[in-house]
Design a protein around this motif. Structure first.
Motif, short mmCIF file in Angstrom:
data_model
loop_
_atom_site.label_atom_id
_atom_site.label_comp_id
_atom_site.label_asym_id
_atom_site.label_seq_id
_atom_site.Cartn_x
_atom_site.Cartn_y
_atom_site.Cartn_z
N ILE A 106 -16.84 18.11 -27.08
CA ILE A 106 -15.63 17.52 -26.49
C ILE A 106 -15.97 17.26 -25.02
O ILE A 106 -16.02 18.19 -24.20
CB ILE A 106 -14.42 18.46 -26.62
CG1 ILE A 106 -14.22 18.89 -28.08
CG2 ILE A 106 -13.16 17.78 -26.09
CD1 ILE A 106 -13.22 20.01 -28.27
N ALA A 107 -16.24 16.02 -24.69
CA ALA A 107 -16.81 15.72 -23.38
C ALA A 107 -16.37 14.35 -22.89
O ALA A 107 -15.93 13.50 -23.68
CB ALA A 107 -18.34 15.78 -23.44
N ASN A 108 -16.47 14.17 -21.58
CA ASN A 108 -16.37 12.84 -20.96
C ASN A 108 -14.99 12.21 -21.10
O ASN A 108 -14.87 11.04 -21.49
CB ASN A 108 -17.45 11.91 -21.54
CG ASN A 108 -18.82 12.51 -21.50
OD1 ASN A 108 -19.25 13.01 -20.47
ND2 ASN A 108 -19.52 12.49 -22.64
N VAL A 168 -18.71 11.39 -27.07
CA VAL A 168 -20.13 11.04 -27.00
C VAL A 168 -20.46 10.09 -28.15
O VAL A 168 -19.77 10.07 -29.17
CB VAL A 168 -21.04 12.29 -27.07
CG1 VAL A 168 -20.78 13.20 -25.89
CG2 VAL A 168 -20.87 13.03 -28.38
N ASP A 169 -21.52 9.31 -27.96
CA ASP A 169 -21.89 8.35 -29.00
C ASP A 169 -22.83 9.00 -30.01
O ASP A 169 -23.07 10.22 -29.98
CB ASP A 169 -22.49 7.09 -28.38
CG ASP A 169 -23.86 7.31 -27.73
OD1 ASP A 169 -24.47 8.39 -27.90
OD2 ASP A 169 -24.34 6.37 -27.05
N ALA A 170 -23.38 8.18 -30.91
CA ALA A 170 -24.21 8.72 -31.99
C ALA A 170 -25.50 9.33 -31.48
O ALA A 170 -26.12 10.13 -32.18
CB ALA A 170 -24.52 7.60 -33.00
N ALA A 184 -14.88 8.33 -30.07
CA ALA A 184 -15.32 8.09 -28.70
C ALA A 184 -14.93 6.68 -28.25
O ALA A 184 -14.73 5.78 -29.08
CB ALA A 184 -16.84 8.27 -28.60
N GLY A 185 -14.84 6.52 -26.94
CA GLY A 185 -14.60 5.21 -26.36
C GLY A 185 -13.17 4.73 -26.47
O GLY A 185 -12.88 3.56 -26.16
N ASN A 186 -12.23 5.59 -26.93
CA ASN A 186 -10.86 5.15 -27.14
C ASN A 186 -10.08 5.15 -25.82
O ASN A 186 -10.38 5.91 -24.90
CB ASN A 186 -10.20 6.04 -28.18
CG ASN A 186 -10.88 5.92 -29.53
OD1 ASN A 186 -10.84 4.87 -30.16
ND2 ASN A 186 -11.57 6.98 -29.96
N LEU A 187 -9.06 4.32 -25.76
CA LEU A 187 -8.36 4.09 -24.49
C LEU A 187 -7.40 5.21 -24.13
O LEU A 187 -7.08 5.38 -22.95
CB LEU A 187 -7.61 2.76 -24.55
CG LEU A 187 -8.48 1.52 -24.71
CD1 LEU A 187 -7.62 0.27 -24.79
CD2 LEU A 187 -9.49 1.40 -23.58
N ASN A 188 -6.92 5.96 -25.10
CA ASN A 188 -6.01 7.05 -24.81
C ASN A 188 -6.64 8.36 -25.28
O ASN A 188 -7.63 8.79 -24.73
CB ASN A 188 -4.64 6.78 -25.45
CG ASN A 188 -3.97 5.56 -24.83
OD1 ASN A 188 -3.96 5.40 -23.61
ND2 ASN A 188 -3.42 4.69 -25.65
N TYR A 189 -6.09 9.00 -26.28
CA TYR A 189 -6.57 10.30 -26.74
C TYR A 189 -7.64 10.15 -27.81
O TYR A 189 -7.60 9.21 -28.61
CB TYR A 189 -5.41 11.12 -27.29
CG TYR A 189 -4.25 11.23 -26.33
CD1 TYR A 189 -4.28 12.10 -25.26
CD2 TYR A 189 -3.11 10.42 -26.49
CE1 TYR A 189 -3.22 12.20 -24.37
CE2 TYR A 189 -2.05 10.50 -25.61
CZ TYR A 189 -2.11 11.39 -24.55
OH TYR A 189 -1.06 11.46 -23.66
#
Length: 636
Positions: free
Chosen positions: A459-461, A424-426, A398-403
């Motif tokens: 798989i979201a956001n 999503v986070d933890a 999560a939070g990655n700039l590309n894929y």
């Protein structure tokens, strides 16, 4: 349903994680028993022994008493039989660091030697300074025997700081190695321990020109290299970057070894050198990377990343992470990829690698982003397992700039992606990714999720740029099976539309692909037609969802039904909650129908899966029945 298992590796798995735990426990209590001669270095000069083998370390026969230098002590130890101890008692003023300026390369240590660098007369650890040692000079060389080196500072040698070669086996604890013209520690033999599970035994390895640690099998694979609890590319406080130029750790032709352990034995591998790699394996097999922080500082809260966090090149049966928090790696802050798997310059496609239980793109608590460029990128890989249905095996990506995950090329096949949280986070809260959650580009058979317990991914956001991004984008690939997942809220930030599942046409993943008569078109996942939901029938006992599917004549499909809190802006899907499965077989004219009882949902959607695993886009959603509201009757 497709399932890709490497039974051979799973059956050994180093006799499961229990074997690793027992091994680490042994290392934690490591304390070799030394006998034979103790050689005490009392001079900071650098001259040889006058009579090696006589039992006396003496570099000056004309002065009374033993005048023992480190060079003389090594020469004497090499000439003696049995195990020897080299200690230091260099009598400089109290508190003054004890530094030995090495004038030329020291002799290689050939036998069993303990080197205790803590000076007996004060001043702390003894420093070996290689500024004057000459071109190509290594620091300490271990060529044979079973040795232990601790509490030394080795700095500024033109070659490696410590070279372990021949038949040497060594344990290194509480040392500092920096400023080498090559790698800080260079290993060419089996059975070596760099650090233990104890924090007190931590080595500090930084500011070396090549790698922090290089292990290479020159003619065949070396094994049993254990690297625990070190700071590599950080200062002693764990927060300032002092990178090794080429990267943290490089294994070349190494097997059955461990980088890390459980989280109490993990390394912190950092640097902020964007041309370098945190951990790189080349032509390796059956190794662990577990419990490490890769690309952050020691607190796991600050970006200290590399170009790639982990690179597995032509390597097989590598386990990255493990089941649960004890073996989790934090892989964040790396500019290109958190984990990359490729053939590289090797000769074989990587096979049977496992990525389990890691945090990729987050901080150490999994609640905020420390982004990689992309989370996981596989250009070449057969049978890679990203997550698993076992509790604790799923990754947070999560939070990655590309894929989140990118699979690319026909050399990437039989990948399973199970039980992960992507976007999503933890805590299950949104932690946005900018591009597709999973991008499958010209790759072979892939399983994304499943209907059994623990197999579904979240798989979201995804989609923070003004282009259409999908939860799952499939481009130029067939046999990509996507089932049972929770897919929602993709393409949420801009006015453009991002689908839950998008089958690319010529212009890529760009929105809904319309159904065609007879389903004769070809392309990504054969561009199979999505189902059409035709009605929701509700009575006092049941909710029944009905629909049709159009395809080739007499073709069978599974139809998976999903419930959603809201309909996607495209009008199609997504698939927030898996509700159930039915089947449909088309008639001679290519028309099929289905009907299935469902629990309540605000909106329903469906997808189709053929016998080859090809999965459609989500259907247009259909509103569920309105819930009845019963008002109380007031009696007067």
């Amino acid at each position: 349903m497709l399932r890709f298992l490497n039974i051979k590796f799973m059956s050994v798995f180093f006799s499961t994680s229990l074997g690793l735990i027992m091994l680490l426990a042994c290392l934690a209590s490591f304390s070799p028993a030394w006998a034979a001669t103790t050689l005490t270095v009392n001079l900071a000069t650098d001259v040889g022994d006058v009579s090696p083998g006589d039992g006396n370390c003496d570099s000056d026969g004309g002065t009374s008493g033993n005048q023992c230098t480190l060079r003389a002590a090594i020469e004497e130890a090499n000439a003696l039989t049995g195990k020897d101890t080299i200690r230091f008692s260099i009598g400089q003023p109290s508190g003054v660091p004890r530094t030995i300026y090495i004038q030329s390369e020291l002799p290689a240590i050939a036998g069993d030697v303990e080197i205790d660098g803590d000076n007996l007369t004060g001043g702390g650890a003894v420093t070996l300074n290689g500024d004057s040692a000459g071109t190509g000079a290594e620091g300490l060389i271990f060529q044979g025997g079973d040795s232990w080196m601790y509490d030394l500072i080795v700095k500024n040698f033109d070659g490696a700081g410590v070279l372990i070669t021949g038949t040497a086996s060594i344990t290194m604890t509480a040392n500092t190695v920096f400023g080498a013209g090559e790698s800080g520690i260079e290993i060419h033999s089996s059975h070596n321990n760099i650090g233990t599970t104890s924090v007190a035994d931590r080595n500090y390895i930084y500011s070396n020109t090549h790698y922090g640690i290089l292990a290479r099998g020159d003619t065949s694979k070396i094994q049993a290299i254990f690297i625990h609890n070190n700071y590599i590319g950080l200062d002693r406080n764990g927060n300032a970057n002092v990178p090794n130029d080429n990267g943290g750790i490089f294994f070349d032709n190494v097997k059955e070894s461990v980088v890390g352990g459980n989280t109490s034995a993990g390394n912190v591998i950092a640097g902020n050198d964007l041309s370098a790699t945190g951990i790189e394996f080349f032509e390796c097999e059956r190794n662990y990377i577990t419990g490490n922080l890769i690309g952050t500082d020691a607190s796991g809260s600050q970006d200290s990343g590399f170009n790639d966090g982990i690179l597995l090149s032509a390597s097989d049966q590598i386990i990255v992470g493990g089941y649960g928090a004890d073996y989790r790696n934090l892989i964040s802050g790396n500019d290109d990829y958190g984990i990359r798997i490729e053939i590289g310059s090797g000769s074989t496609i990587p096979d049977g690698n496992y990525i389990w239980g890691n945090y990729i793109g987050t901080n150490i608590s999994g609640t905020a982003a420390i982004p990689n460029g992309s989370g996981i990128y596989i250009t070449d890989g057969n049978g890679t397992h990203i997550g698993d249905s076992t509790a604790g095996a799923g990754n947070i990506i999560a939070g990655n700039l590309n894929y989140g995950i990118r699979l690319a090329s026909a050399n990437t096949t039989q990948t399973s992606i199970l039980g992960n949280s992507i976007g999503v986070d933890a805590n299950g809260d949104p932690l946005y990714g900018y591009y597709h959650g999973i991008f499958v580009y010209q790759a072979g058979e892939t399983v994304i999720g499943g209907l059994n317990t623990g197999e579904a991914n979240i798989i979201a956001n995804h989609g923070n740029y003004v282009i259409k991004q999908a939860g799952v984008c499939i481009d130029g690939s067939t046999g990509i099976e996507v089932r049972g997942n929770s897919i929602y809220n993709n393409g949420p930030v801009t006015s453009t539309v991002g689908l839950g599942i998008d089958l690319a046409e010529a212009s890529g993943c760009d929105g809904v692909t319309a159904n065609d008569l007879g389903d004769v078109d070809t392309g990504s996942n054969d561009l199979i037609n999505f189902p059409v939901l035709t009605g929701v029938i509700s009575d006092s006992n049941y909710i029944t969802v009905t629909g049709i599917i159009s395809s080739e004549a007499t073709k069978g499909f599974w139809v998976d039904l999903y419930g959603n809190d809201a309909c996607d802006a495209s009008g199609h899907g997504e698939g927030q909650t898996y509700l159930g499965t039915t089947s449909s077989i088309t008639d001679d004219e290519g028309n099929g129908s289905f009907s299935i009882q469902m629990p309540y949902a605000k909106y329903y959607s469906a997808l189709a899966v053929d016998v080859n695993g090809n999965t459609s886009e989500f259907s247009a959603c259909i509103e569920g029945p309105r819930k009845r509201v019963f008002l109380p009757v007031l009696l007067r």
